[in-house]
Motif scaffolding. Sequence first.
Motif, PDB file in Angstrom:
ATOM      1  N   LYS A 127       0.848  -1.195   0.086  1.00 31.68           N
ATOM      2  CA  LYS A 127       0.042   0.026   0.068  1.00 31.68           C
ATOM      3  C   LYS A 127       0.870   1.225   0.038  1.00 31.68           C
ATOM      4  CE  LYS A 127      -3.941  -2.065   2.256  1.00 31.68           C
ATOM      5  NZ  LYS A 127      -4.744  -2.055   3.329  1.00 31.68           N
ATOM      6  N   CYS A 128       2.023   1.162   0.878  1.00 28.10           N
ATOM      7  CA  CYS A 128       2.939   2.509   0.686  1.00 28.10           C
ATOM      8  C   CYS A 128       3.491   2.643  -0.592  1.00 28.10           C
ATOM      9  CB  CYS A 128       3.746   2.387   2.116  1.00 28.10           C
ATOM     10  SG  CYS A 128       3.240   2.342   3.663  1.00 28.10           S
ATOM     11  N   LEU A 129       3.955   1.606  -1.161  1.00 25.45           N
ATOM     12  CA  LEU A 129       4.636   1.926  -2.539  1.00 25.45           C
ATOM     13  C   LEU A 129       3.646   2.268  -3.444  1.00 25.45           C
ATOM     14  CD1 LEU A 129       6.843  -1.299  -2.824  1.00 25.45           C
ATOM     15  CD2 LEU A 129       7.686   1.137  -2.408  1.00 25.45           C
ATOM     16  N   ASN A 130       2.165   1.896  -3.242  1.00 18.87           N
ATOM     17  CA  ASN A 130       1.284   2.221  -4.428  1.00 18.87           C
ATOM     18  C   ASN A 130       1.160   3.867  -4.137  1.00 18.87           C
ATOM     19  OD1 ASN A 130       1.121  -0.433  -5.389  1.00 18.87           O
ATOM     20  ND2 ASN A 130      -0.910  -0.909  -4.222  1.00 18.87           N
ATOM     21  N   GLY A 131       0.808   4.229  -2.881  1.00 19.78           N
ATOM     22  CA  GLY A 131       0.543   5.316  -2.405  1.00 19.78           C
ATOM     23  C   GLY A 131       1.857   6.553  -2.869  1.00 19.78           C
ATOM     24  N   ILE A 132       3.002   5.917  -2.980  1.00 19.32           N
ATOM     25  CA  ILE A 132       4.189   6.792  -3.436  1.00 19.32           C
ATOM     26  C   ILE A 132       4.048   6.874  -4.796  1.00 19.32           C
ATOM     27  CG2 ILE A 132       6.582   6.702  -3.732  1.00 19.32           C
ATOM     28  CD1 ILE A 132       6.775   5.400  -1.080  1.00 19.32           C
ATOM     29  N   ILE A 133       3.530   5.886  -5.626  1.00 21.48           N
ATOM     30  CA  ILE A 133       3.301   6.066  -7.100  1.00 21.48           C
ATOM     31  C   ILE A 133       2.460   6.872  -7.403  1.00 21.48           C
ATOM     32  CG2 ILE A 133       2.750   4.807  -9.171  1.00 21.48           C
ATOM     33  CD1 ILE A 133       4.183   2.447  -7.924  1.00 21.48           C
ATOM     34  N   SER A 153       4.747  20.220  -2.668  1.00 24.99           N
ATOM     35  CA  SER A 153       4.298  19.179  -1.775  1.00 24.99           C
ATOM     36  C   SER A 153       4.664  18.018  -2.012  1.00 24.99           C
ATOM     37  CB  SER A 153       2.660  19.474  -1.532  1.00 24.99           C
ATOM     38  OG  SER A 153       2.279  20.822  -1.132  1.00 24.99           O
ATOM     39  N   THR A 154       4.893  17.398  -3.113  1.00 22.73           N
ATOM     40  CA  THR A 154       4.886  16.072  -3.553  1.00 22.73           C
ATOM     41  C   THR A 154       5.960  15.341  -2.880  1.00 22.73           C
ATOM     42  OG1 THR A 154       3.680  16.315  -5.688  1.00 22.73           O
ATOM     43  CG2 THR A 154       5.125  14.429  -5.504  1.00 22.73           C
ATOM     44  N   PRO A 155       7.336  16.022  -2.997  1.00 23.14           N
ATOM     45  CA  PRO A 155       8.582  15.396  -2.214  1.00 23.14           C
ATOM     46  C   PRO A 155       8.258  15.328  -0.768  1.00 23.14           C
ATOM     47  CG  PRO A 155       9.239  17.009  -3.769  1.00 23.14           C
ATOM     48  CD  PRO A 155       7.671  17.117  -3.865  1.00 23.14           C
ATOM     49  N   LYS A 156       7.760  16.305  -0.212  1.00 23.71           N
ATOM     50  CA  LYS A 156       7.436  16.111   1.508  1.00 23.71           C
ATOM     51  C   LYS A 156       6.580  15.106   1.665  1.00 23.71           C
ATOM     52  CE  LYS A 156       8.138  21.046   1.839  1.00 23.71           C
ATOM     53  NZ  LYS A 156       7.755  22.420   2.481  1.00 23.71           N
ATOM     54  N   ILE A 157       5.351  14.785   0.919  1.00 24.02           N
ATOM     55  CA  ILE A 157       4.650  13.800   1.132  1.00 24.02           C
ATOM     56  C   ILE A 157       5.190  12.258   0.867  1.00 24.02           C
ATOM     57  CG2 ILE A 157       2.427  12.649   0.619  1.00 24.02           C
ATOM     58  CD1 ILE A 157       1.337  15.498  -0.354  1.00 24.02           C
ATOM     59  N   ILE A 158       5.934  12.328   0.013  1.00 24.23           N
ATOM     60  CA  ILE A 158       6.728  11.101  -0.398  1.00 24.23           C
ATOM     61  C   ILE A 158       7.636  10.612   0.970  1.00 24.23           C
ATOM     62  CG2 ILE A 158       8.256   9.930  -1.766  1.00 24.23           C
ATOM     63  CD1 ILE A 158       6.988  11.194  -4.001  1.00 24.23           C
ATOM     64  N   GLN A 159       8.128  11.742   1.340  1.00 25.85           N
ATOM     65  CA  GLN A 159       9.446  11.544   2.392  1.00 25.85           C
ATOM     66  C   GLN A 159       8.478  11.040   3.791  1.00 25.85           C
ATOM     67  OE1 GLN A 159      12.300  14.668   3.102  1.00 25.85           O
ATOM     68  NE2 GLN A 159      11.895  15.542   1.031  1.00 25.85           N
ATOM     69  N   ILE A 160       7.451  11.705   4.057  1.00 21.70           N
ATOM     70  CA  ILE A 160       6.409  11.257   5.154  1.00 21.70           C
ATOM     71  C   ILE A 160       6.177  10.079   5.084  1.00 21.70           C
ATOM     72  CG2 ILE A 160       4.373  11.613   6.360  1.00 21.70           C
ATOM     73  CD1 ILE A 160       6.348  13.909   6.868  1.00 21.70           C
ATOM     74  N   VAL A 161       5.852   9.393   3.727  1.00 21.86           N
ATOM     75  CA  VAL A 161       5.206   8.013   3.627  1.00 21.86           C
ATOM     76  C   VAL A 161       6.360   7.083   3.962  1.00 21.86           C
ATOM     77  CG1 VAL A 161       4.311   6.457   1.957  1.00 21.86           C
ATOM     78  CG2 VAL A 161       3.329   8.667   2.056  1.00 21.86           C
ATOM     79  N   VAL A 162       7.585   7.596   3.408  1.00 19.43           N
ATOM     80  CA  VAL A 162       8.477   6.660   3.264  1.00 19.43           C
ATOM     81  C   VAL A 162       9.088   6.548   5.115  1.00 19.43           C
ATOM     82  CG1 VAL A 162      11.241   6.564   3.219  1.00 19.43           C
ATOM     83  CG2 VAL A 162       9.508   7.175   1.169  1.00 19.43           C
ATOM     84  N   ILE A 163       9.015   7.758   5.678  1.00 18.93           N
ATOM     85  CA  ILE A 163       9.344   7.516   7.098  1.00 18.93           C
ATOM     86  C   ILE A 163       8.229   6.445   7.940  1.00 18.93           C
ATOM     87  CG2 ILE A 163       9.183   9.171   9.389  1.00 18.93           C
ATOM     88  CD1 ILE A 163      10.162  11.474   7.835  1.00 18.93           C
TER      89      ILE A 163
END
Length: 413
Positions: A127-133, A153-163
């Motif tokens: 789910k996290c990988l799908n969300g990042i995509i 905002s996109t890079p910041k949201i991706i970093q949050i999901v990765v964290i």
Amino acid sequence: MLVKLSIPQVRGGIWRFCDRVKQLGPLLEYQERLDTIFKDFSNIVINSAWLGSFVLSISFFYVPKIINNNLSIALKIYIIIAFGLLLIKLISIAIDILTKISLNYAILKERQDLYERLYPLLPLFNKCLNGIIYITIVGLIGEELKLKLVTNSTPKIIQIVVILLCGSFLIPIAEFIIEELLLGDRHLTEIQKKRRLTLKPLIRNFIKYFVYFTAIVSGLKIFGIDPTAILAGAGIVGIAVGFGAQNLINDIVCGFLILFENYYLVGDYIQISLPEEDTLEGTVEAIELRTTQIRHPDGQLQIVRNGNIGSIVNYSKEYVYAKVEISVPYDVDLDTIYDIIETVGNKLKRESPDILEATQVDGLEEFGKTSLLIRTITKVKPGKHLELQRCLRRMLKDTFDGQKMKIASHDDD
């Protein structure tokens, strides 16, 4: 014309590559899904080629530049969405293959416990990988449409999901490592095992809260918020709240004392006194900083605040006596009763490895109205007194019945 002539060659090359991929060992079970993915890939490439040739052809005519630009943006958006959705399908197959390989490896290395611990995380990982995509797709579209808010905002949201993803994986992996370090040694004594079981939830909670704290601080830094000021303010608020949360502080302090003074450990059978002259007893299942969890012999789980615990009776230190009282009529021969009790006690000791010393008659405990009360004690291993009391009563009852001897009821006195 050039596109029309090259399409058969491109489609043929894609399907030849598909046939080679499907021959790989781990992918044999996924041929239908791979056919669907390569079919979608072929359609995307061909459609992109047709659309690209159309946009290129339009540029040779005298059409407004804005139309040509918009068509180019539409083509890029189509390619971004199409390949993004295709990548999601590929990730789904990759995770299924990873799951199967992990299971086979766990069975080969006899580490099914590790597989069972990490398996529930695979759907979260997917789910996290799908969300990042999806977020990346939105970011790329926003960049094409020159939407600065979305682009920034996109890079910041991706970093949050990765964290969040890293935190979700770190906690169970750390718990497994802790369990291996604390309980992996098979030569531990019973006392050592109890002590390590006691420390396990404390270390686990510490790591969990540390990961949560690190994730929150990292998230604040990503959005440009200085966590230092917030932490300083939280410290002042914590001091103010502490004056109104004395019970909480008392519970934590008592929890530390219980752990460091070694009053009881996980697995010990204890009896504790509580305010208003209440008592609780059972097996300790967990010791935390604020509470102690005790499993009653009847099965219910009792959670007690550490600050409410008064006196403690620990039945699991070195040894404990299993006490059994027997009521007999006045007209019986006490010497005969004593011999029977000692015989039964010796038999029980031979049958049970949990008995340290055979049953002994402690003496005549009480003169009742119609019966005499005899007290017996059996030295047993910690926490085994209740079980062996029941066994001894049963064996004494069977022996008395076999010799036609009557046991009086002490309740009648």
